[in-house]
Scaffold this active site. Structure first.
Site: not given
Ligand SMILES: NC(=O)C1=CN([C@@H]2O[C@H](COP(=O)(O)OP(=O)(O)OC[C@H]3O[C@@H](n4cnc5c(N)ncnc54)[C@H](OP(=O)(O)O)[C@@H]3O)[C@@H](O)[C@H]2O)C=CC1
Ligand SMILES: O=C(O)[C@H](O)CS(=O)(=O)O
Length: 493
Positions: A243, A265
């Site tokens: 996110g 990520e």
């Protein structure tokens, strides 16, 4: 067109894939409070489902179930886990069309992209089913004759995952697959905008024989409560998040108290560079694929397009012509290439970046306005004369907005491309071998696409540097984040 949950189930061959309760410890459960939240089709805003809205205490019961189930799952051989995961992969592919319909219904992307994402997500399950058989240790020549040194790898335990709305299947698969392959159990908290894909994955995992408690899906609108439970519950040993960088920072801070292993990520701001020795037609195709995939709502989308002076006007003209031809529409309709943006604030962000660009000298070549197709739709937009002073050079647009920057030489464009806190994906088109080698090495990014605009695959290590994240997902490296390394020293005298 969709307008109610009833309509959605009529679109499915396998109606059992439309699940609206949580999946905990092998059971389908409503929230004990009876609370539910609406899931809307972003193309028209109609409610298409009403999903259980769990409390933090109910997330804790899923963690308890994961904790109790994990030793038994880890005690299976890698081959036994692989067999169950392969069956899960097969069921995902057998149900690809229905899973794609559910995804387009809740996320809006064109059916063609949803089908591709299902295959991409299933690909992670297939890949890590094989990796489950290859968790190798090592023996090391000891430093004393009476000693023997071994290194073994063991599953870290209970893993918890929080994932975004833009890839509602693949982002979960990219995490749960290495976790289960390693012998971990996994609790998934999907984005509240797109829980249906996650729940359908759980239905197929159950059918494939994943034991109760090994994989649970806990929908809740209390995202911050979910994050705190995952970070503070001592039974959780691994947090994996995809996110925004902003939320990633919050979770890392929360996980610090337990020194929890984290995979992140996060956001990106990808440069897409066109050199004067590029094949311009190929570069245009790559830019279209890279910029407008998922309507620009991916962390690896081209956010800044840099074009060398000598080919700037030619590239701008070719790209504008190609963008004008893109078909905006309902993702469920054949031929649609650009669906809706996920929610009103996504439209607002595109408008903010466009307004700022115009105020700083940008000139719209095509688009630059909401689409007449519907409230959540936006015309794909190309702007020339973009500069580093614009918001788009600092922030991710996450929408169909392609700003064209000029540059003169390699040194200048590398400096501009690297001038960001992000470091996830980057791309460039060139032919000269020396240039390709030097530029690929000079770009400060976890991923570099050379003469291609699409880099997503389960076989390669996906992840960013700088403030785009920690760790890698996919490839043979992806399982390491779910393993602990143990060094055993034995005195055999
Ligand atoms: N590197 C990558 O692979 C990816 C990066 N991103 C980045 O994320 C952004 C867009 O996606 P978006 O979903 O809006 O990102 P967000 O970070 O807002 O949300 C991601 C997930 O985190 C949840 N969340 C939000 N706040 C918290 C919190 N305080 N604690 C725990 N969980 C929380 C959200 O829940 P809910 O939505 O229900 O509120 C959602 O499930 C962009 O910046 C994009 O670049 C997105 C996808 C992939
Ligand atoms: O959420 C995303 O943007 C994905 O990580 C991009 S990809 O893996 O589908 O390329």
């Amino acid at each position: 067109m969709l307008d109610t949950a009833t309509d959605l189930s009529t679109l499915l061959k396998n109606t059992s894939l439309l699940r609206q309760d949580a999946y905990i410890d092998g059971e389908w459960r409503p929230a004990t409070s009876g609370k539910r939240f609406d899931v809307r089709n972003p193309a028209r805003g109609d409610v298409i489902a009403s999903v259980a809205d769990l409390s933090r205490e109910e997330l804790a019961t899923a963690i308890d179930a994961a904790y109790d189930a994990q030793p038994g799952w880890a005690a299976k051989t890698g081959k036994e886990r692989a067999k169950i995961m392969h069956r899960w992969y097969e069921l995902m592919m057998e149900n690809q069309e229905d899973l794609a319909i559910l995804m387009t219904a809740e996320q809006g992307k064109p059916l063609t992209e949803s089908r591709t994402e299902i295959a991409y997500g299933a690909g992670f399950i297939e890949w890590f089913a094989e990796e489950a058989k290859r968790v190798y240790g090592e023996t090391i020549p000891a430093h004393q004759p009476n000693l023997r040194i071994q290194v073994i790898k063991q599953p870290i335990g209970v893993a918890a995952g929080i994932t975004p709305w833009n890839f509602p299947n693949a982002m979960i698969a990219r995490k749960v697959a290495p976790a289960l392959a390693a012998g971990c159990s996994f609790v998934s908290r999907p984005a509240s905008l797109t829980p249906l894909s996650a729940l359908a994955m759980a239905a197929l995992a159950e059918e494939a024989g994943v034991p109760p408690g090994v994989f649970s899906v806990v929908p809740t609108t209390s995202s911050s409560e979910a994050g705190k439970e995952f970070c503070e519950n001592p039974k959780v040993r691994k947090l994996t998040f995809t996110g925004s960088t902003e939320v990633g920072r919050t979770l890392l801070a929360q996980a610090a108290d337990q020194v929890m292993k984290c995979s992140m990520e996060l956001g990106g701001n990808a440069p897409f560079i066109v050199f004067d020795d590029a094949d311009l037609d190929e570069a245009v195709k790559g830019a279209i694929a890279c910029k407008f995939r998922n309507n620009g709502q991916t962390c690896v989308c081209a956010n800044r397009i840099y074009v060398q002076e000598g080919v700037y006007d030619a590239f701008a003209a070719k790209l504008t012509e190609a963008v004008k031809a893109l078909k905006v529409g309902d993702g469920l309709d054949d031929g649609t290439e650009l669906g809706p943006l996920i929610e009103p604030k996504a439209i607002e962000k595109v408008e903010a970046h466009l307004k700022d660009a115009r105020e700083k000298g940008g000139e719209v070549l095509t688009g630059g306005r909401p689409s007449d197709y519907g409230a959540q739709f936006y015309e794909p937009t190309v702007v020339k004369n973009a500069t580093q002073e614009m918001m788009v050079a600092r922030e991710e647009t996450f929408g169909p907005f392609a700003p064209l920057f000029r540059f003169t030489d390699e040194a200048q464009v590398i400096e501009m491309a690297n001038d960001t806190i992000f470091g996830l994906a980057s791309y460039f088109y060139a032919k000269d071998l020396s240039r390709v080698t030097k530029v690929a090495e000079a770009l400060e990014y976890g991923i570099v696409g050379v003469n291609t605009g699409i880099i997503s695959t389960e076989v390669a290590p996906f992840g960013g540097v700088k403030q785009s994240g920690l760790g890698r997902e996919g490839s043979r490296h992806g399982i390491e984040d779910y393993l602990e390394m143990k060094y055993i020293c034995t005195d055999v005298s």
